[in-house]
Design an enzyme around this catalytic site. Structure first.
Site, mmCIF file in Angstrom:
data_model
loop_
_atom_site.group_PDB
_atom_site.id
_atom_site.type_symbol
_atom_site.label_atom_id
_atom_site.label_comp_id
_atom_site.label_asym_id
_atom_site.label_seq_id
_atom_site.Cartn_x
_atom_site.Cartn_y
_atom_site.Cartn_z
ATOM 1 C CB ALA A 61 -0.880 -0.010 1.242
ATOM 2 N N GLY A 100 0.814 -5.195 0.904
ATOM 3 C CA GLY A 100 -0.252 -5.286 -0.099
ATOM 4 C C GLY A 100 0.246 -5.881 -1.403
ATOM 5 C CD GLU A 103 -2.367 -7.874 2.467
ATOM 6 O OE1 GLU A 103 -2.056 -6.690 2.220
ATOM 7 O OE2 GLU A 103 -3.124 -8.185 3.398
ATOM 8 C CD GLU A 123 1.072 -5.875 5.463
ATOM 9 O OE1 GLU A 123 1.960 -6.683 5.812
ATOM 10 O OE2 GLU A 123 0.447 -5.983 4.391
#
Ligand SMILES: CCCCCC/C=C/CC(=O)SCCNC(=O)CCNC(=O)[C@H](O)C(C)(C)COP(=O)(O)OP(=O)(O)OC[C@H]1O[C@@H](n2cnc3c(N)ncnc32)[C@H](O)[C@@H]1OP(=O)(O)O
Length: 715
Positions: A61, A100, A103, A123
């Site tokens: 992210a 992310g 992910e 994270e």
């Protein structure tokens, strides 16, 4: 953005483009949604490949978007759309797949990684959890124990380990996109039913409760008050015990608490602060982007005690050629053996061969004549260091940078021993020097920008986070530590015990309280510094020096031979010299009682709040003085030094960030309160910059530099 192209007619290629790490910004997320939709709608397209431009799959992210209004499509539906696709989607992982980014790859049906790629869910290091379904998909893919390890530590794994764990399907040494395209074509048309991770059952564990209990205990011990690792365990437990959709709800709930927490803010601040310190500046106006470092190929280390050995190892591991000098033959042989052992152990851990051949050992300082840079690491004694610098000036070729590893001696005084003071800088390493990430690069008034740039660059090469600071007693780290330790001593005089003070500081999140830390580093170190500063002189009034309060407690312990762990006693007692298990010492308690009686001091009840405020606010106040004097360019420099060098809890950002979180007005008020109660303690007197910041409406930390600039321009 995300660019959509077609390869070989039937492969849809989606390339993430968002330098420097192809983070999943709102535009990139939208780009992925549009590209997937387009590829699925094109009948000629049989399969899809997702990759990142410039050899980096995706750094996760976009952290810069955190704390701002959310725009663009959220990640979870984007990844679900990929997973639900009727055509196979293959992630081509080069460079990094983090957070992310991984992910996203877990939402794909297949993953092909380059052998040099690094994968992970870091994270937790930003105060978060993998909340784009990572905490639910990873345990389903690789099992609970391995997922717990990766998610709670945030560690990056190599492609080889990812293959072994089952995170990736194939590893290639060749062009990853080509390999992914070939692979995608080979599976096009096959059923994808067994490839959608969200539909997998989580592998069953017979001892599920015991596994999670052990994981929780482990993170609680390591976390020192951090909340994210605990939420990570809870999220993985949800994956192991709930259907996917409910697990996802739990993941969302846990993330909601973390996302807006002060700890997440602190950790994200810390992430950017560690990168910001590389953009250093000096009061002269010299800066990182206008000062060119000289390349260093060959370096010398003078003095092979504990610090010199660690520095030698760090340089050799980074591939530099090193001349390691120790004048006493016996010590030289001992050091050679120790350094070789350290290199061998390090190499074994990393699965490489030890760079023993990078080092030549010598007992003759004249052998350093052809090096580019010298790091002097002899005993912390000014006279000795001066002698070494004079010798170096005579034997080094012109232009050689002369660095001193010191924790607080005057760089300028040392530079005055050489004909070229502009080539002299301090390099304050932290023990163990080959392990600790922090390096204080200390410039004197005559250090050239190039010398600073070269030392900063060398720090980077050997894997350190380097912070450039000005020359003053104790530099930044030790200077701020001094009022903190003084307050801890004063609190003992007033009625506290070392155990209570340490307990409060450890509950705050320090790895060790002030007294356990002093016992570890050796009480004699501070004693020597105080002696050199003329503070330990017989006949002086016991508790005053130069009109200010002084606690001789540490000196008195040293006079008894109590130097801490190494002698088996200090503020605590130990089973034997060198033992690490600190036990309360009844002798110390009676010693404190006698001391108080001798000086007419009446022990009073001291609470947690007072310990914390006096120790931390006096340290923070010194930090403001350092900023005011321009010794550190910004609060980030101080915070990075404290987090990486002094075990300040990372989830609290650093002392200056903590002051911002508490509120500058509150810090000022409490300092004023304590200074009124202790007018003979100057370190409790709020400094001018703190007052100015409060008077300017207590701006947030990222705006402090504006006020500092104004203060400097008024001087
Ligand atoms: C909007 C709401 C969304 C809610 C959903 C929340 C979901 C979160 C899941 C996540 O993905 S959180 C992010 C997880 N990713 C990471 O933690 C990776 C962080 N980055 C790194 O570890 C390293 O930067 C790196 C990728 C390994 C590269 O290291 P390298 O040493 O090569 O370079 P750096 O100097 O560290 O970085 C270069 C440059 O890039 C910036 N940067 C790195 N990662 C990000 C990122 N994820 N977002 C934005 N910017 C990033 C970094 O700050 C550097 O720039 P600077 O200008 O020098 O600061």
């Amino acid at each position: 953005m995300a660019q959509y192209t077609r390869i070989s007619g039937s492969v849809g290629l989606i390339t993430l483009k968002n330098p420097p790490v192809n983070a999943l910004s709102a535009v990139v997320r939208q780009g992925i949604v549009d590209s997937v939709e387009r590829a699925l709608g094109e009948p000629e397209v049989k399969c899809l490949v997702i990759c990142g431009q410039s050899g980096k799959f995706c750094g996760g992210a976009d952290i810069r978007e955190f704390g701002k209004k959310m725009t663009g499509p959220p990640l979870i539906p984007v990844f679900h759309a990929i997973e639900a696709a009727a055509k196979p989607v293959v992630a081509a992982i080069e460079g990094i797949a983090l957070g992310g980014g991984l992910e996203l790859a877990l939402g794909c049906h297949y993953r092909i990684a380059h052998s040099k790629a690094k994968l992970g869910l870091p994270e937790v290091t930003l105060g978060l959890l993998p909340a784009a379904a990572g905490s639910q998909r990873l345990p389903r893919l690789i099992g609970v124990p391995a997922a717990l390890d990766l998610i709670t530590t945030g560690r990056h794994v190599t492609a080889a380990e990812a293959l072994q764990l089952g995170i990736v399907d194939q590893v290639t040494d060749h062009n990853t996109v080509d390999a992914a395209v070939k692979f995608a074509l080979s599976v096009a048309g096959q059923s994808l039913d067994a490839r959608r991770i969200s539909t997998f059952p989580c592998p069953r564990l017979s001892n599920l409760d015991a596994v999670f209990e052990a994981a929780m205990q482990k993170v609680r011990q390591a976390a020192r008050g951090a909340i994210a690792p605990i939420a990570c365990v809870q999220a993985v437990r949800a994956a192991a015990t709930l259907p996917y959709a409910q697990g996802l709800e739990r993941e969302k709930e846990l993330m909601a608490t973390l996302f807006t927490s002060g700890q997440a803010r602190a950790l994200q601040y810390s992430f950017f602060a560690q990168r910001a310190v590389g953009r250093w500046s000096m009061p002269s106006g010299a800066r990182w982007d206008t000062s060119k470092p000289k390349p260093i190929r060959k370096a010398a280390v003078i003095g092979l005690g504990t610090m010199g050995r660690g520095i030698t190892v760090g340089l050799a591991q980074a591939g530099l050629s090193v001349v390691a000098v120790e004048t006493q033959e016996k010590q030289l042989m001992e050091a050679k053996q120790a350094v070789s052992g350290m290199l061998e152990r390090g190499a074994k851990k990393r699965g490489v061969s030890p760079p023993l051949g990078n080092i030549s050992y010598s007992s003759n300082i004249k052998t350093v004549g052809d090096v580019d840079l010298v790091i002097e690491a002899v005993f912390e004694d000014m006279a000795l260091k001066k002698e070494v610098f004079q010798q170096l000036s005579a034997v080094c070729r012109p232009g050689t940078f002369l660095c001193t590893n010191t924790s607080g001696l005057d760089i300028d005084d040392l530079a005055s021993q050489t004909p070229n003071p502009e080539l002299v800088v301090g390099m304050h390493f932290f023990a163990p020097a080959h392990v600790m990430k922090l390096l204080e690069v200390v410039y004197g008034p005559r250090s050239s920008p190039q010398a600073v740039a070269t030392a900063m660059q060398l720090g980077k090469v050997i894997g350190k986070v380097s912070v450039a600071v000005g020359n003053c007693q104790g530099f930044v780290g030790n200077r701020m530590l001094s009022p903190y330790l003084s307050q801890a001593n004063f609190l003992l005089e007033e009625g506290a015990t070392p155990e209570f003070v340490d307990q409060v500081l450890e509950e705050f999140g320090f790895a060790m309280g002030a007294f356990r830390m002093s016992d570890l580093s050796g009480l004699d170190v501070g004693w020597r510094v105080r002696k050199a500063a003329g503070l330990v002189v017989p006949g002086q009034p016991a508790r005053m020096r130069q009109g200010c309060r002084y606690s001789p407690l540490g000196d008195l312990l040293c006079e008894q031979g109590r130097f801490g762990q190494k002698t088996g006693s200090g503020w605590y007692q130990y089973d034997k010299p060198g033992s690490r298990v600190a036990k309360p010492d009844p002798w110390l308690h009676s010693f404190l009682e006698e001391y108080r009686t001798r000086h007419g001091l009446v022990a009073r009840r001291i609470d947690h709040q007072e310990v914390l405020e006096r120790c931390l606010y006096s340290l923070i106040n010194e930090g403001f003085r350092i900023l005011e004097e321009g010794i550190a360019a910004g609060p980030e420099d101080i915070d990075v030094i404290y987090v990486l060098g002094y075990s300040w809890p990372r989830h609290r950002g650093g002392p200056m960030f903590y002051a911002d979180m508490v509120g500058l007005t509150r810090v000022l008020e409490r300092l004023e309160f304590y200074h009124q109660a202790h007018p003979d303690v100057p370190s409790l007197q709020p400094c001018n910059l703190l007052r100015k910041l409060v008077a300017s409406g207590s701006p947030p930390i990222h705006r402090w530099r504006e006020v500092i600039k104004k203060v400097h321009s008024q001087l």
